[in-house]
Each structure stands twice: as structure tokens, then as C-alpha cells.
Design a protein around this motif. Structure first.
Motif, PDB file in Angstrom:
ATOM      1  N   GLU A  75       5.289 -10.662  16.830  1.00 42.14           N
ATOM      2  CA  GLU A  75       4.700 -11.851  16.248  1.00 42.14           C
ATOM      3  C   GLU A  75       5.241 -12.029  14.850  1.00 42.14           C
ATOM      4  OE1 GLU A  75       0.460 -11.699  16.293  1.00 42.14           O
ATOM      5  OE2 GLU A  75       0.412 -10.846  18.292  1.00 42.14           O
ATOM      6  N   LYS A  76       5.373 -13.273  14.423  1.00 40.69           N
ATOM      7  CA  LYS A  76       5.783 -13.514  13.044  1.00 40.69           C
ATOM      8  C   LYS A  76       4.721 -12.959  12.121  1.00 40.69           C
ATOM      9  CE  LYS A  76       8.804 -17.341  13.789  1.00 40.69           C
ATOM     10  NZ  LYS A  76       9.417 -18.463  13.199  1.00 40.69           N
ATOM     11  N   GLY A  77       5.155 -12.435  11.001  1.00 42.57           N
ATOM     12  CA  GLY A  77       4.220 -11.861  10.053  1.00 42.57           C
ATOM     13  C   GLY A  77       4.105 -10.350  10.192  1.00 42.57           C
ATOM     14  N   ASP A  78       4.688  -9.803  11.264  1.00 38.42           N
ATOM     15  CA  ASP A  78       4.621  -8.360  11.466  1.00 38.42           C
ATOM     16  C   ASP A  78       5.350  -7.609  10.357  1.00 38.42           C
ATOM     17  OD1 ASP A  78       3.074  -8.529  13.697  1.00 38.42           O
ATOM     18  OD2 ASP A  78       4.670  -8.102  15.128  1.00 38.42           O
ATOM     19  N   VAL A  79       6.447  -8.170   9.864  1.00 38.10           N
ATOM     20  CA  VAL A  79       7.194  -7.504   8.796  1.00 38.10           C
ATOM     21  C   VAL A  79       6.313  -7.365   7.561  1.00 38.10           C
ATOM     22  CG1 VAL A  79       9.179  -7.686   7.256  1.00 38.10           C
ATOM     23  CG2 VAL A  79       9.418  -8.262   9.661  1.00 38.10           C
ATOM     24  N   LYS A  80       5.580  -8.413   7.236  1.00 36.78           N
ATOM     25  CA  LYS A  80       4.679  -8.370   6.078  1.00 36.78           C
ATOM     26  C   LYS A  80       3.594  -7.315   6.298  1.00 36.78           C
ATOM     27  CE  LYS A  80       1.870 -11.330   3.157  1.00 36.78           C
ATOM     28  NZ  LYS A  80       1.383 -12.681   2.912  1.00 36.78           N
ATOM     29  N   LYS A  81       3.094  -7.236   7.520  1.00 38.22           N
ATOM     30  CA  LYS A  81       2.064  -6.245   7.849  1.00 38.22           C
ATOM     31  C   LYS A  81       2.613  -4.827   7.678  1.00 38.22           C
ATOM     32  CE  LYS A  81      -0.800  -4.634  11.655  1.00 38.22           C
ATOM     33  NZ  LYS A  81      -1.083  -4.735  13.074  1.00 38.22           N
ATOM     34  N   VAL A  82       3.819  -4.579   8.170  1.00 36.51           N
ATOM     35  CA  VAL A  82       4.434  -3.261   8.043  1.00 36.51           C
ATOM     36  C   VAL A  82       4.638  -2.915   6.573  1.00 36.51           C
ATOM     37  CG1 VAL A  82       6.537  -1.915   8.479  1.00 36.51           C
ATOM     38  CG2 VAL A  82       5.537  -3.286  10.308  1.00 36.51           C
ATOM     39  N   ALA A  83       5.120  -3.879   5.784  1.00 43.86           N
ATOM     40  CA  ALA A  83       5.331  -3.639   4.357  1.00 43.86           C
ATOM     41  C   ALA A  83       4.012  -3.319   3.665  1.00 43.86           C
ATOM     42  CB  ALA A  83       5.992  -4.856   3.713  1.00 43.86           C
ATOM     43  N   ALA A  84       2.962  -4.063   3.982  1.00 44.40           N
ATOM     44  CA  ALA A  84       1.649  -3.822   3.375  1.00 44.40           C
ATOM     45  C   ALA A  84       1.134  -2.433   3.726  1.00 44.40           C
ATOM     46  CB  ALA A  84       0.656  -4.888   3.814  1.00 44.40           C
ATOM     47  N   GLU A  85       1.332  -2.024   4.975  1.00 51.80           N
ATOM     48  CA  GLU A  85       0.893  -0.686   5.393  1.00 51.80           C
ATOM     49  C   GLU A  85       1.643   0.396   4.632  1.00 51.80           C
ATOM     50  OE1 GLU A  85       1.498  -0.710   9.618  1.00 51.80           O
ATOM     51  OE2 GLU A  85      -0.296  -1.909   9.990  1.00 51.80           O
ATOM     52  N   LYS A  86       2.957   0.227   4.468  1.00 51.80           N
ATOM     53  CA  LYS A  86       3.762   1.215   3.748  1.00 51.80           C
ATOM     54  C   LYS A  86       3.367   1.275   2.272  1.00 51.80           C
ATOM     55  CE  LYS A  86       6.039   2.743   7.161  1.00 51.80           C
ATOM     56  NZ  LYS A  86       5.719   4.072   7.675  1.00 51.80           N
ATOM     57  N   ILE A  87       3.107   0.109   1.678  1.00 51.68           N
ATOM     58  CA  ILE A  87       2.683   0.078   0.276  1.00 51.68           C
ATOM     59  C   ILE A  87       1.340   0.781   0.129  1.00 51.68           C
ATOM     60  CG2 ILE A  87       1.915  -1.442  -1.598  1.00 51.68           C
ATOM     61  CD1 ILE A  87       4.133  -3.413  -0.602  1.00 51.68           C
ATOM     62  N   ALA A  88       0.428   0.551   1.071  1.00 53.81           N
ATOM     63  CA  ALA A  88      -0.878   1.226   1.029  1.00 53.81           C
ATOM     64  C   ALA A  88      -0.709   2.744   1.139  1.00 53.81           C
ATOM     65  CB  ALA A  88      -1.774   0.701   2.145  1.00 53.81           C
ATOM     66  N   GLU A  89       0.219   3.186   1.981  1.00 54.88           N
ATOM     67  CA  GLU A  89       0.494   4.623   2.113  1.00 54.88           C
ATOM     68  C   GLU A  89       1.027   5.190   0.800  1.00 54.88           C
ATOM     69  OE1 GLU A  89       3.163   5.392   5.388  1.00 54.88           O
ATOM     70  OE2 GLU A  89       1.881   4.329   6.791  1.00 54.88           O
ATOM     71  N   MET A  90       1.934   4.458   0.154  1.00 55.95           N
ATOM     72  CA  MET A  90       2.502   4.922  -1.112  1.00 55.95           C
ATOM     73  C   MET A  90       1.432   4.975  -2.200  1.00 55.95           C
ATOM     74  SD  MET A  90       6.320   3.257  -1.178  1.00 55.95           S
ATOM     75  CE  MET A  90       5.918   1.657  -0.498  1.00 55.95           C
ATOM     76  N   LYS A  91       0.553   3.979  -2.216  1.00 56.22           N
ATOM     77  CA  LYS A  91      -0.545   3.961  -3.186  1.00 56.22           C
ATOM     78  C   LYS A  91      -1.460   5.161  -2.962  1.00 56.22           C
ATOM     79  CE  LYS A  91      -4.426   1.160  -4.766  1.00 56.22           C
ATOM     80  NZ  LYS A  91      -5.227  -0.040  -4.508  1.00 56.22           N
ATOM     81  N   ALA A  92      -1.788   5.424  -1.701  1.00 58.54           N
ATOM     82  CA  ALA A  92      -2.655   6.565  -1.371  1.00 58.54           C
ATOM     83  C   ALA A  92      -2.001   7.887  -1.748  1.00 58.54           C
ATOM     84  CB  ALA A  92      -3.002   6.548   0.115  1.00 58.54           C
ATOM     85  N   ALA A  93      -0.681   7.921  -1.740  1.00 57.05           N
ATOM     86  CA  ALA A  93       0.051   9.140  -2.100  1.00 57.05           C
ATOM     87  C   ALA A  93       0.180   9.305  -3.614  1.00 57.05           C
ATOM     88  CB  ALA A  93       1.438   9.128  -1.459  1.00 57.05           C
ATOM     89  N   GLY A  94      -0.313   8.310  -4.359  1.00 56.43           N
ATOM     90  CA  GLY A  94      -0.318   8.429  -5.812  1.00 56.43           C
ATOM     91  C   GLY A  94       0.764   7.664  -6.540  1.00 56.43           C
ATOM     92  N   LEU A  95       1.520   6.845  -5.827  1.00 57.13           N
ATOM     93  CA  LEU A  95       2.579   6.061  -6.459  1.00 57.13           C
ATOM     94  C   LEU A  95       1.953   4.920  -7.244  1.00 57.13           C
ATOM     95  CD1 LEU A  95       5.764   6.016  -6.323  1.00 57.13           C
ATOM     96  CD2 LEU A  95       5.492   4.155  -4.714  1.00 57.13           C
TER      97      LEU A  95
END
Length: 111
Positions: A75-95
Motif C-alpha cells: 500500500e502507498k504510505g508503507d515507506v513512511k510507516k517503515v521509516a517511522a518505525e525505524k526512527i522510533a527504534e533509534m529513539k528507544a535506543a537512545g539516539l
């Protein structure tokens, strides 16, 4: 694929979902057979079959008997969803936001 404590079949599921979301795998593209993919990854074909079964249940792929396994489509918008998930992971890791911005500037080039 990444290594860690996650089950191998779940890593395959996540990897294929990510590649579909990013448009690397496209609608109706044929995936390798369980046996071929298992050989490529150096794992048991049953592990790939389990991943494919999970992906099919989730509607990410479909199987045509005696023909192969294919991508259902993203579906369109999946790339944005994947990016948001990765950013959330990086934030949780302390970045920090600043560190993330530095990475973005490195990838896109400084203005």
C-alpha cells in the motif's frame, strides 16, 4: 538480515515486509521457492515455509500451486510507516534528534 534473539522465520517475515514496503519487491513479483531461499540463507526449508505461511496469512504474499509464491502488493504510505518505525527504534535506543539529523544529512548530503 540482522542477527539476534528473534526467530529466524520472523526475521524472514520482517525482511520481506520491509522490502515490499520499500518497493524493492513489487506486486506479482515471484519470490524464490522455499528450497532455493533456504539454500541462499543456509537454513532449513521448513523455516522458510513457516515464514511464507505467516506472510500468506497476513496477505503479503500469495501462492499459486505448482507455479510459485508471489508478492500481493504494498500500500502507498508503507515507506513512511517503515521509516517511522525505524526512527522510533533509534529513539528507544537512545539516539537524539540531533544525532538522527546528522545521519539524515550524511545520507542526503548537507545543504
Amino acid at each position: 538480515m540482522e542477527t539476534g534473539k528473534t526467530s529466524v522465520y520472523l526475521k524472514i517475515v520482517d525482511d520481506i515486509k520491509r522490502r515490499v514496503a520499500l518497493g524493492i519487491l513489487v506486486k506479482d513479483e515471484r519470490l524464490p521457492s522455499c528450497r532455493d531461499y533456504a539454500l541462499e540463507l543456509g537454513i532449513n526449508p521448513n523455516t522458510v515455509q513457516r515464514a511464507y505461511s505467516t506472510l500468506e496469512e497476513e496477505g503479503v504474499i500469495y501462492t499459486i500451486p505448482k507455479k510459485g509464491v508471489y508478492v500481493s502488493g504494498g500500500e502507498k504510505g508503507d515507506v513512511k510507516k517503515v521509516a517511522a518505525e525505524k526512527i522510533a527504534e533509534m529513539k528507544a535506543a537512545g539516539l537524539s534528534r540531533e544525532q538522527l539529523n546528522e545521519i539524515i544529512e550524511e545520507v542526503y548530503g548537507r545543504k
